[in-house]
Each structure stands twice: as structure tokens, then as C-alpha cells.
Design a protein around this motif. Sequence first.
Motif, PDB file in Angstrom:
ATOM      1  N   LEU A 141       0.297   9.823   1.795  1.00 50.89           N
ATOM      2  CA  LEU A 141       0.992   8.627   2.268  1.00 50.89           C
ATOM      3  C   LEU A 141       0.195   7.920   3.352  1.00 50.89           C
ATOM      4  CD1 LEU A 141       3.615   7.196   1.635  1.00 50.89           C
ATOM      5  CD2 LEU A 141       4.675   8.415   3.514  1.00 50.89           C
ATOM      6  N   GLY A 142      -0.096   6.665   3.116  1.00 53.99           N
ATOM      7  CA  GLY A 142      -0.795   5.836   4.093  1.00 53.99           C
ATOM      8  C   GLY A 142      -2.230   5.540   3.733  1.00 53.99           C
ATOM      9  N   GLY A 143      -2.795   6.206   2.742  1.00 47.18           N
ATOM     10  CA  GLY A 143      -4.194   5.978   2.373  1.00 47.18           C
ATOM     11  C   GLY A 143      -4.421   4.585   1.815  1.00 47.18           C
ATOM     12  N   GLN A 144      -3.676   4.240   0.775  1.00 45.86           N
ATOM     13  CA  GLN A 144      -3.812   2.906   0.208  1.00 45.86           C
ATOM     14  C   GLN A 144      -3.205   1.858   1.130  1.00 45.86           C
ATOM     15  OE1 GLN A 144      -2.991   2.283  -3.939  1.00 45.86           O
ATOM     16  NE2 GLN A 144      -3.570   4.386  -4.416  1.00 45.86           N
ATOM     17  N   ALA A 145      -2.211   2.246   1.912  1.00 43.89           N
ATOM     18  CA  ALA A 145      -1.651   1.314   2.884  1.00 43.89           C
ATOM     19  C   ALA A 145      -2.719   0.904   3.892  1.00 43.89           C
ATOM     20  CB  ALA A 145      -0.454   1.946   3.596  1.00 43.89           C
ATOM     21  N   LEU A 146      -3.533   1.862   4.335  1.00 43.89           N
ATOM     22  CA  LEU A 146      -4.641   1.554   5.231  1.00 43.89           C
ATOM     23  C   LEU A 146      -5.670   0.682   4.525  1.00 43.89           C
ATOM     24  CD1 LEU A 146      -6.159   1.983   7.920  1.00 43.89           C
ATOM     25  CD2 LEU A 146      -7.196   3.999   6.854  1.00 43.89           C
ATOM     26  N   ASP A 147      -6.006   1.025   3.299  1.00 39.51           N
ATOM     27  CA  ASP A 147      -6.967   0.262   2.504  1.00 39.51           C
ATOM     28  C   ASP A 147      -6.507  -1.189   2.357  1.00 39.51           C
ATOM     29  OD1 ASP A 147      -9.203  -0.174   0.932  1.00 39.51           O
ATOM     30  OD2 ASP A 147      -8.362   0.774  -0.845  1.00 39.51           O
ATOM     31  N   TYR A 148      -5.278  -1.394   1.943  1.00 41.20           N
ATOM     32  CA  TYR A 148      -4.737  -2.735   1.738  1.00 41.20           C
ATOM     33  C   TYR A 148      -4.679  -3.505   3.059  1.00 41.20           C
ATOM     34  CZ  TYR A 148      -3.193  -1.816  -3.067  1.00 41.20           C
ATOM     35  OH  TYR A 148      -3.146  -1.548  -4.409  1.00 41.20           O
ATOM     36  N   GLY A 192       0.816  -1.211   0.000  1.00 38.71           N
ATOM     37  CA  GLY A 192       0.000   0.000   0.000  1.00 38.71           C
ATOM     38  C   GLY A 192       0.849   1.259   0.000  1.00 38.71           C
ATOM     39  N   LEU A 193       1.926   1.253   0.776  1.00 35.47           N
ATOM     40  CA  LEU A 193       2.840   2.411   0.781  1.00 35.47           C
ATOM     41  C   LEU A 193       3.482   2.610  -0.582  1.00 35.47           C
ATOM     42  CD1 LEU A 193       4.712   2.250   4.203  1.00 35.47           C
ATOM     43  CD2 LEU A 193       3.013   3.922   3.463  1.00 35.47           C
ATOM     44  N   VAL A 194       3.895   1.510  -1.201  1.00 39.31           N
ATOM     45  CA  VAL A 194       4.505   1.604  -2.533  1.00 39.31           C
ATOM     46  C   VAL A 194       3.510   2.198  -3.530  1.00 39.31           C
ATOM     47  CG1 VAL A 194       5.362   0.204  -4.459  1.00 39.31           C
ATOM     48  CG2 VAL A 194       6.191  -0.226  -2.158  1.00 39.31           C
ATOM     49  N   MET A 195       2.253   1.778  -3.454  1.00 36.53           N
ATOM     50  CA  MET A 195       1.244   2.306  -4.374  1.00 36.53           C
ATOM     51  C   MET A 195       0.904   3.765  -4.051  1.00 36.53           C
ATOM     52  SD  MET A 195       1.151  -0.110  -6.390  1.00 36.53           S
ATOM     53  CE  MET A 195       0.020   0.603  -7.545  1.00 36.53           C
ATOM     54  N   ASP A 196       0.954   4.152  -2.765  1.00 38.17           N
ATOM     55  CA  ASP A 196       0.765   5.560  -2.405  1.00 38.17           C
ATOM     56  C   ASP A 196       1.846   6.431  -3.037  1.00 38.17           C
ATOM     57  OD1 ASP A 196      -1.553   5.453  -0.881  1.00 38.17           O
ATOM     58  OD2 ASP A 196      -0.467   4.984   0.962  1.00 38.17           O
ATOM     59  N   VAL A 197       3.066   5.967  -2.948  1.00 42.40           N
ATOM     60  CA  VAL A 197       4.175   6.727  -3.519  1.00 42.40           C
ATOM     61  C   VAL A 197       4.036   6.792  -5.038  1.00 42.40           C
ATOM     62  CG1 VAL A 197       6.682   6.700  -3.894  1.00 42.40           C
ATOM     63  CG2 VAL A 197       5.755   6.267  -1.617  1.00 42.40           C
ATOM     64  N   LEU A 235     -11.245   9.478   4.773  1.00 39.82           N
ATOM     65  CA  LEU A 235      -9.971  10.119   5.147  1.00 39.82           C
ATOM     66  C   LEU A 235      -9.476  11.061   4.054  1.00 39.82           C
ATOM     67  CD1 LEU A 235      -8.117   7.174   6.904  1.00 39.82           C
ATOM     68  CD2 LEU A 235      -9.123   9.195   7.950  1.00 39.82           C
ATOM     69  N   TYR A 236      -9.578  10.651   2.797  1.00 38.87           N
ATOM     70  CA  TYR A 236      -9.181  11.537   1.698  1.00 38.87           C
ATOM     71  C   TYR A 236     -10.071  12.777   1.653  1.00 38.87           C
ATOM     72  CZ  TYR A 236      -5.965   8.142  -0.429  1.00 38.87           C
ATOM     73  OH  TYR A 236      -4.927   7.291  -0.681  1.00 38.87           O
ATOM     74  N   SER A 237     -11.351  12.614   1.948  1.00 36.86           N
ATOM     75  CA  SER A 237     -12.273  13.756   1.970  1.00 36.86           C
ATOM     76  C   SER A 237     -11.903  14.733   3.081  1.00 36.86           C
ATOM     77  CB  SER A 237     -13.706  13.277   2.147  1.00 36.86           C
ATOM     78  OG  SER A 237     -14.106  12.523   1.041  1.00 36.86           O
ATOM     79  N   ILE A 238     -11.520  14.214   4.219  1.00 34.84           N
ATOM     80  CA  ILE A 238     -11.082  15.076   5.322  1.00 34.84           C
ATOM     81  C   ILE A 238      -9.823  15.836   4.931  1.00 34.84           C
ATOM     82  CG2 ILE A 238     -10.158  15.069   7.667  1.00 34.84           C
ATOM     83  CD1 ILE A 238     -12.108  12.738   8.252  1.00 34.84           C
ATOM     84  N   ILE A 239      -8.904  15.159   4.279  1.00 36.66           N
ATOM     85  CA  ILE A 239      -7.659  15.801   3.858  1.00 36.66           C
ATOM     86  C   ILE A 239      -7.932  16.886   2.816  1.00 36.66           C
ATOM     87  CG2 ILE A 239      -5.497  15.411   2.596  1.00 36.66           C
ATOM     88  CD1 ILE A 239      -5.375  12.660   3.982  1.00 36.66           C
TER      89      ILE A 239
END
Length: 186
Positions: free
Chosen positions: A93-100, A82-87, A140-144
Motif C-alpha cells: 500500500l502506497g507504492g503506486q500512490a507515491l509513483d502517481y 494510486g491507492l486504488v491501484m495498489d489495492v 522501495l519495492y526492492s527494500i520491502i
Amino acid sequence: MSQDRRMHAARPIKPRARIEPEQMSRPLSGRLVWGSLALVWLLSLVFWRGGDMRPDLLLVTLAFWCVHAPSRVGLITAFLLGLVMDVHDAAPLGGQALDYTLVAYAAWLLHRRLQHFDLFGQAVHMFPAFIVAHFITAVLYSIIHGAWIGWGWLVGAVLTALLWPVIGWLLLLPRRHAGDADRASN
């Protein structure tokens, strides 16, 4: 009510499994698991990027291996991918990591139950996990961003769940061929 009817009503209904039990008892090749993850990761770097309405092939593959090879693929793998895909996506950073990680955790929780179902039944069971994980990430993305990001994530989650049987069939194909070769040699 007759005796036969009462006994039939008391019997639990067992879900049909189209994956043969002896096929699942054979140990998985690490090369198959990690090779498929690496190949899908490379494909996801090239294709399907840019948009919420896309299915996440890497997430489906990761969740599939969390169900069928939980000793080889787990939460740490999910978080790092997830971190790799975020980058790669230049996302927060951490959005897709949380999802995965959320989907991998749900797959790990359900892995014993899911092995009693065929691939379509597994997709139905994993569908809520994809929806909830994508929803949390969308919030979380909406909050950001300070505004609702839209409902495209829902289409992406549905498409991701619909890909489960296809990806599962492809990933189990080498195992089926190995089983056919074993039966032919006996």
C-alpha cells in the motif's frame, strides 16, 4: 558580424506548439476530464495489469490532465488513484500512490512550460518524471522484498512516456471537434 546576424542570434528560439492557443484557452469540461479518468481507470482494472513491463495508461492520463487541467486534477487525485491501484494489484500500500503523486507533481511543476510544446515535446519533457518516479518506487519495492526487483520497471516507464502523444491526441480530440464546430458556425 552584421547587424541582422547579431539581432537574429539574440532572439530566443521559441518551441513550436501544434496545439492552437485559442483551443487551450477554452475552459475544459469537467465531464471530459473526470469521464476520461474514470474510463481509463476501468480499462486499467481489466487490461494491462500484472507485470512491471507494462505501460500505465492511468498514469499517463492523470499526468496529461495535471498538465492541461491543473485546477481540476492534482496531487490528491493522483494519491487516491494510486491507492486504488495498489489495492487492486494487491501491491504494498502506497507504492503506486507515491509513483502517481510524484509524476503528478512533476506535471504540475512543468505544466506552463509544456503547453508551449507539441505532444511529442511534452512526452520528452515528461520522460524523466516517469523514469524517476518508477525508479523510486522500484527501490522501495526492492527494500520491502529484500532483493532487487529487476529492470522491468524501466521498460514500463519508457512505454508509458511513449504513450503520451497517443493518449494526448485522443484526449484533445473532443476539443478539436468543438473548435471545428465553432469555426463552422462563424
